[in-house]
Structure formats: structure tokens, C-alpha cells
Scaffold this motif. Structure first.
Motif, PDB file in Angstrom:
ATOM      1  N   GLU A   1      33.835  35.231  43.948  1.00  0.00           N
ATOM      2  CA  GLU A   1      33.192  33.926  43.840  1.00  0.00           C
ATOM      3  C   GLU A   1      31.666  34.073  43.885  1.00  0.00           C
ATOM      4  O   GLU A   1      30.945  33.363  43.163  1.00  0.00           O
ATOM      5  CB  GLU A   1      33.651  33.004  44.980  1.00  0.00           C
TER       6      GLU A   1
ATOM      7  N   ASN B   1      41.756  41.786  44.455  1.00  0.00           N
ATOM      8  CA  ASN B   1      42.424  40.558  44.039  1.00  0.00           C
ATOM      9  C   ASN B   1      43.412  40.881  42.927  1.00  0.00           C
ATOM     10  O   ASN B   1      43.138  41.716  42.078  1.00  0.00           O
ATOM     11  CB  ASN B   1      41.409  39.545  43.506  1.00  0.00           C
TER      12      ASN B   1
ATOM     13  N   TRP C   1      45.672  38.616  40.199  1.00  0.00           N
ATOM     14  CA  TRP C   1      45.989  37.294  39.671  1.00  0.00           C
ATOM     15  C   TRP C   1      46.999  37.393  38.536  1.00  0.00           C
ATOM     16  O   TRP C   1      46.968  38.336  37.753  1.00  0.00           O
ATOM     17  CB  TRP C   1      44.731  36.633  39.104  1.00  0.00           C
TER      18      TRP C   1
ATOM     19  N   PHE D   1      41.388  30.248  39.027  1.00  0.00           N
ATOM     20  CA  PHE D   1      40.285  30.795  39.811  1.00  0.00           C
ATOM     21  C   PHE D   1      38.942  30.498  39.139  1.00  0.00           C
ATOM     22  O   PHE D   1      37.984  30.063  39.789  1.00  0.00           O
ATOM     23  CB  PHE D   1      40.487  32.303  39.974  1.00  0.00           C
TER      24      PHE D   1
END
Length: 203
Positions: A116, A162, A164, A172
Motif C-alpha cells: 500500500e 502477499n 492474491w 486490492f
């Protein structure tokens, strides 16, 4: 992710990327069309395979990696005159606000402990109408080849921070202020999702 691991594996990673040329041909073509005539920043360039392919059509391209070993590997061989390589951390970019027309980051967000934060930095250095091109590995039904590749990376000390699915990755990006304008799930040694994004309009 320890920088020294990437420094150590830079020459190996360079050979792996050459073996993936056929699988990544679509990315090279698509991205080249998007960045033509633009000022481009690439993050996590690795050995520079993508940068060397697309730089000739750009106005100027700056390709970065936080691993000095990767940048040293990227500087080897022929290099377009409008392409520069330098060390930079995607989580704290040393560039002014609104400096680039396009930012490219390929198969790296899953490695970052704070993806992020990296997305915020990309938004900061992009011009208001700029495009983020962020293909990334995703989880799908795993093949033997995919499991073998993940095991090899793990032995080298490279682990995903991570993981996904395609749907989770799109979500996201959206939750972090990006509007996904185009995406395509692709099959390679490891499945990935190609994405083109713009900063979402504030309501």
C-alpha cells in the motif's frame, strides 16, 4: 525481503527472465504502445529486460531497483540512449511529485511487506493523468511447474509477502485508490494478471 539475496541471485534471475521471453511478449507489446513518447519510471526493474525492450519508444525512461546487484546486472549489454538505471526504494522514492507520465512495476508488489505504501508513492510521482501498469503474480489452480518454481524461490530465501487471486488483486488496487481500466489474466511459469490503472476520481 533482504537486499543481499537479490544481489546474489541477480545473474540467475537474468537467465530466468530470458527463458520467459515468449510468455512475456504480450506485455512488451502492450506496454510499448502505452508508454510511447512518455516519461516513464519502472520500479523493481530486476535485470532490466522490460526496460530495454520498451525504452526506445519512450521520451525518457528511468528504471530502478533497490538491489545494487540487480542494477549492475541491468547495466550489462546494449542499452538505449534514453534509458537510465539507478538504485531506488519503491517505498520511499527520491523523485518529485508529478514527475512521470507512466509508472511500471512488474511482479513485485507481492514481495513488498507494505505494498500500500508503494502504491501511495507511485500515485505521488505520477502526473494527474498518468497510468500505472502493474502486472503481478497471482494464485490460481497450481500446476507442478508453478509449485516447483515457488519451492525454488523459497530455497533461495525469496518468499511472497502477499498472495492474491486475480479477483483479490483487482480489489486490492481498487481499495488503494486505483481505477483498473484494463486487465488480462495470463499463463506463464507462474500465472499473472496484467493491469492498467488510473488514479480513481475523488467523489
Amino acid at each position: 525481503m533482504k537486499e543481499k539475496i537479490w544481489d546474489w541471485c541477480a545473474p540467475i534471475y537474468s537467465r530466468v527472465m530470458r527463458a520467459e521471453e515468449k510468455s512475456y511478449a504480450y506485455l512488451y507489446r502492450r506496454i510499448s504502445k502505452l508508454v510511447r513518447g512518455k516519461e516513464v519510471l519502472e520500479l523493481a526493474t530486476g535485470p532490466g529486460a522490460l526496460a530495454k525492450r520498451i525504452a526506445p519508444v519512450t521520451k525518457h525512461m528511468l528504471a530502478t531497483d533497490y538491489s545494487e546487484g540487480m542494477i549492475a546486472e541491468a547495466k550489462k549489454g546494449a542499452c538505449p540512449n534514453n534509458l537510465c538505471f539507478e538504485v531506488a526504494d519503491a517505498l520511499s522514492l527520491p523523485y518529485a511529485d508529478a514527475s512521470f507520465d507512466a509508472v511500471v512495476i512488474v511482479n513485485a508488489l507481492h514481495l513488498l511487506p507494505e505494498p500500500e505504501r508503494a502504491l501511495r508513492e507511485m500515485a505521488r510521482v505520477l502526473r494527474p493523468d498518468g497510468v500505472l501498469i502493474a502486472p503481478n503474480f497471482v494464485k490460481q489452480r497450481e500446476s507442478l511447474l508453478t509449485r516447483s518454481w515457488e519451492a525454488l524461490l523459497s530455497l533461495a530465501g525469496l518468499r511472497f509477502a502477499n498472495q492474491w487471486t486475480p479477483e483479490e488483486y483487482l480489489d486490492f488496487l481498487k481499495k488503494n485508490g486505483w481505477e483498473v481500466r484494463f486487465y488480462k489474466v495470463m499463463q506463464a511459469r507462474m500465472p499473472l494478471i496484467y493491469t492498467e490503472c488510473r488514479r480513481a476520481r475523488q467523489s
